[in-house]
Design a protein around this motif. Sequence first.
Motif, PDB file in Angstrom:
ATOM      1  N   ARG A  19       0.859  -1.197   0.000  1.00 23.29           N
ATOM      2  CA  ARG A  19       0.000   0.000   0.000  1.00 23.29           C
ATOM      3  C   ARG A  19       0.887   1.236   0.000  1.00 23.29           C
ATOM      4  O   ARG A  19       1.998   1.215   0.528  1.00 23.29           O
ATOM      5  CB  ARG A  19      -0.883   0.036   1.243  1.00 23.29           C
ATOM      6  CG  ARG A  19      -1.810  -1.140   1.383  1.00 23.29           C
ATOM      7  CD  ARG A  19      -2.655  -1.018   2.652  1.00 23.29           C
ATOM      8  NE  ARG A  19      -3.425  -2.225   2.873  1.00 23.29           N
ATOM      9  CZ  ARG A  19      -4.577  -2.487   2.257  1.00 23.29           C
ATOM     10  NH1 ARG A  19      -5.093  -1.607   1.433  1.00 23.29           N
ATOM     11  NH2 ARG A  19      -5.221  -3.617   2.495  1.00 23.29           N
ATOM     12  N   THR A  20       0.349   2.313  -0.553  1.00 18.98           N
ATOM     13  CA  THR A  20       1.056   3.583  -0.471  1.00 18.98           C
ATOM     14  C   THR A  20       0.105   4.626   0.099  1.00 18.98           C
ATOM     15  O   THR A  20      -1.109   4.477   0.025  1.00 18.98           O
ATOM     16  CB  THR A  20       1.532   4.078  -1.856  1.00 18.98           C
ATOM     17  OG1 THR A  20       0.382   4.310  -2.676  1.00 18.98           O
ATOM     18  CG2 THR A  20       2.456   3.081  -2.517  1.00 18.98           C
ATOM     19  N   THR A  21       0.672   5.648   0.686  1.00 20.31           N
ATOM     20  CA  THR A  21      -0.146   6.758   1.160  1.00 20.31           C
ATOM     21  C   THR A  21       0.746   7.988   1.290  1.00 20.31           C
ATOM     22  O   THR A  21       1.961   7.927   1.038  1.00 20.31           O
ATOM     23  CB  THR A  21      -0.836   6.420   2.501  1.00 20.31           C
ATOM     24  OG1 THR A  21      -1.786   7.446   2.820  1.00 20.31           O
ATOM     25  CG2 THR A  21       0.180   6.302   3.627  1.00 20.31           C
ATOM     26  N   VAL A  22       0.130   9.097   1.633  1.00 25.05           N
ATOM     27  CA  VAL A  22       0.874  10.343   1.838  1.00 25.05           C
ATOM     28  C   VAL A  22       0.398  10.930   3.155  1.00 25.05           C
ATOM     29  O   VAL A  22      -0.807  11.007   3.402  1.00 25.05           O
ATOM     30  CB  VAL A  22       0.587  11.376   0.723  1.00 25.05           C
ATOM     31  CG1 VAL A  22       1.565  12.541   0.835  1.00 25.05           C
ATOM     32  CG2 VAL A  22       0.656  10.744  -0.639  1.00 25.05           C
ATOM     33  N   ASN A  23       1.359  11.304   3.981  1.00 21.36           N
ATOM     34  CA  ASN A  23       1.004  11.885   5.262  1.00 21.36           C
ATOM     35  C   ASN A  23       1.613  13.277   5.340  1.00 21.36           C
ATOM     36  O   ASN A  23       2.802  13.420   5.582  1.00 21.36           O
ATOM     37  CB  ASN A  23       1.538  10.986   6.387  1.00 21.36           C
ATOM     38  CG  ASN A  23       1.328  11.590   7.748  1.00 21.36           C
ATOM     39  OD1 ASN A  23       0.237  12.075   8.044  1.00 21.36           O
ATOM     40  ND2 ASN A  23       2.364  11.573   8.569  1.00 21.36           N
ATOM     41  N   GLY A  48       2.481  15.210   3.035  1.00 20.77           N
ATOM     42  CA  GLY A  48       3.581  15.287   2.089  1.00 20.77           C
ATOM     43  C   GLY A  48       4.569  14.147   2.167  1.00 20.77           C
ATOM     44  O   GLY A  48       5.400  13.973   1.277  1.00 20.77           O
ATOM     45  N   ILE A  49       4.515  13.364   3.218  1.00 15.75           N
ATOM     46  CA  ILE A  49       5.472  12.263   3.390  1.00 15.75           C
ATOM     47  C   ILE A  49       4.918  11.005   2.708  1.00 15.75           C
ATOM     48  O   ILE A  49       3.843  10.519   3.061  1.00 15.75           O
ATOM     49  CB  ILE A  49       5.727  11.987   4.887  1.00 15.75           C
ATOM     50  CG1 ILE A  49       6.275  13.257   5.554  1.00 15.75           C
ATOM     51  CG2 ILE A  49       6.680  10.814   5.060  1.00 15.75           C
ATOM     52  CD1 ILE A  49       6.332  13.183   7.063  1.00 15.75           C
ATOM     53  N   ALA A  94       4.634   7.145   1.814  1.00 21.96           N
ATOM     54  CA  ALA A  94       4.880   5.899   2.556  1.00 21.96           C
ATOM     55  C   ALA A  94       4.468   4.710   1.712  1.00 21.96           C
ATOM     56  O   ALA A  94       3.491   4.780   0.961  1.00 21.96           O
ATOM     57  CB  ALA A  94       4.096   5.900   3.866  1.00 21.96           C
ATOM     58  N   THR A 108       3.955   0.450   2.398  1.00 21.14           N
ATOM     59  CA  THR A 108       3.931  -0.561   3.460  1.00 21.14           C
ATOM     60  C   THR A 108       3.667  -1.935   2.867  1.00 21.14           C
ATOM     61  O   THR A 108       2.951  -2.068   1.879  1.00 21.14           O
ATOM     62  CB  THR A 108       2.828  -0.253   4.494  1.00 21.14           C
ATOM     63  OG1 THR A 108       1.564  -0.216   3.824  1.00 21.14           O
ATOM     64  CG2 THR A 108       3.067   1.071   5.178  1.00 21.14           C
ATOM     65  N   GLU A 151       9.208   5.314   4.541  1.00 24.86           N
ATOM     66  CA  GLU A 151       8.687   6.664   4.323  1.00 24.86           C
ATOM     67  C   GLU A 151       9.732   7.574   3.707  1.00 24.86           C
ATOM     68  O   GLU A 151      10.927   7.474   4.013  1.00 24.86           O
ATOM     69  CB  GLU A 151       8.196   7.245   5.642  1.00 24.86           C
ATOM     70  CG  GLU A 151       6.780   6.806   5.954  1.00 24.86           C
ATOM     71  CD  GLU A 151       6.633   6.277   7.363  1.00 24.86           C
ATOM     72  OE1 GLU A 151       6.291   7.071   8.232  1.00 24.86           O
ATOM     73  OE2 GLU A 151       6.872   5.070   7.584  1.00 24.86           O
TER      74      GLU A 151
END
Lengths: 184, 556
Positions: free
Chosen positions: A119-123, A125-126, A128, A130, A141
């Motif tokens: 999975r990918t995500t953005v926190n 602007g960061i 990530a 997993t 990250e």
Amino acid sequence: MRLGLVLSLLAFACGGTDPGPTSAGATSQPLANEPAYAALAAESRDAVDRSPVPVLLLPERYAPDAQVMAGPRWLAIAYSKDGLTLSLHATDVAVNALSEEELQRVEPAPHRVRGVPARTTVNDGIRAVTWEHEGVAYSLEVECADVLEDERCAAPTFALSLADELVALPETFERGARRAGGAQ
Amino acid sequence: MIREASVTRDVPHHAFDAHRSKRDVSRARSSNLGFGFAVSITLVAITLGIALALALPGVARAQFTYADPGTLMAPSGGAPRVGAGRVDRNVYAPGMLFPMEGLAWANSQIYGYGGYMGPGGGQCDSRNYRYPWYDNYCEERSWEMPLCPGGRGHQGQDIRPETCRDKAHWAVAATDGMITSIGTYSVYLTADDGTRYDYLHMDPATLAVSRGQRVRRGQRLGLVSDAFGSSSTSIHLHFNIRKFVAGVGTVYAPTYMSLIESYREHIGAATPDWRAEYVNQTFPLASRPFELAPGEEVEGHLEMRNTGAQPWRPGEVFLGTSNPRDATSAIASAGWVSGNRAATVDRVVAPGETGRFVFTVRAPDAPGDYPQFFNLLRETVAWFSDGGGPRDDILQVRVTVVAPACPAGLGEAWACDGPERRRCVGGTLEREACAMGCGDGVCLEAPRDDDGDGHNSSVDCDDARADVFPGAVETCGDAVDQDCDGADLPCDGDDGGVALADAGVRDDAGDATLPDDARTVKGGCAAGGSGAELSGLLGLLLLARRRRARASRRAS
Ligand SMILES: [Zn+2]
């Protein structure tokens, strides 16, 4: 920064990636022979030895500035230089927070790294990415000082390719398998 | 407690981020609605913020309220959207310390004042610095978040510090652990159990920790700011709890309830009015089997200690169904107050005392597992889980309905049992009533009268011929047993048409004997009355004598 991106993409495109052991039965070789390990500071190499989970290292080019840390149930690797911060985190402590019903509603992981779903995500602007490997959850990250312009954070491409590029240390995977009661 | 309006509004589903994306930033800059990309804080706003801070603590401590988890703020100051986020009452980091010194205001940075989807004003607007708190986990964002409705949303929780002053309020370690990463605007703290606590937007120049350093719970980490790499954001702490959730992997876990629990502790909130602690229950714990037959009822009770400030009174404090709240229970019995209220407290229970909730569960008819959560509530005032607890997913009675075992010897073949028949298939007993009786496991059918002669098939010896039925006129010698007495009537010309009942039997010597019920001879020669009987008897004697003579001739 751009040079780093080009280098990593080149490595990816030229088959320089190491998908890592997907079985704990990979042939072990002395850790010292692994450049990504050998280039680490002594304190970091000690942390690798103490790691309670199978170790994936940042590629050799990041190693001199990377710091490996280990806790009772986790491994962390940090790198921060020239506006790029990389953070790898791994733990085998899972919490059962979701019911079977809810788990069935969760969308399957849409990406793949190291031969497994990811999975990918953005926190804020960061970026990530997993994934899991034999009961251990890994998270990589990527944080950019230039949040708006740095392409390594503007898209998931860099994080995904770097995850594929991480260097698996077979010896630590075998250690993990032994700890988990594996037959290797 | 905050009672949220149930009004919801549609929120645009386009992707946007509170703080970032080139598109959003350029839009914010050009429209001048951005809340912090440029320093847009006016002197007036700063003054207001300071004045507010001086006035607030006592009031704020006494009045801490928060919207339900999953209730999100709305664009332009619209009605909060109940259930738009993730409704999750789990405390993912039990026992953690609130990650900031002083008072704090959890709410949205985009829907609040000064946010580009907010009702206007600036980020230091006093209305951003008051209760209730609002969850902003799963607030609309474009990126993947597997635990959010729709699979996308904001991670963690945005928390404004006590005042709008930049670099004035400390963020602190939520737990003992190690600083495992420091980026340009992030600090990660990893606890021994692998849980990671993320602190974003602290001032990098005044960080009080370094990478690899072990820290103690409560240790100062850095000053809350608007740091965002080469850009900036509003003055707030973006706080994440990063956890490995089984079945999903490492995720940004919901933080809201962990923050609420830790904040209550942090501000020394007064004893909540409605709070309880579990003491005991007679029903088996949910982890143990509680098997009942369909329809079986069991009475039991649950005992809870009043750890709140208010007394519990019968008719006011109830044991209600929870998780979800107020759902009609499958195990409700007729004795319940209603389908979602198992019982009221048995007596007045003062703070510190223990009360009992007595109720009966009834096993549903269908085999299966029926878990039911309960919680206490002060009707029309508050659920205990909104105050001091317990949570809605703690108290549980779990009934497992199992079919009764089959009687010995009963298998899958039907067997008669009085006026019904039974069989057992897969451990389930099946019964079937047989209106016309049961024979050899088969339900008997109603007799029919196919030939319409007024006699049904149970007595009609040929239900296809209307001239054949008990009592019909017998015609001799036609090979048809018209009157259903078992045989055709033989004809004998010498006998002058005297008819003999067919049912006579012969003895070994060929003598005929007369059955009791065959003494009435019918036919063209028959006559009713005693005179006819007498003549029939005479005929019979003649016939017997003649047959004996014929038989003796054959024998010689
Ligand atoms: Zn945020």
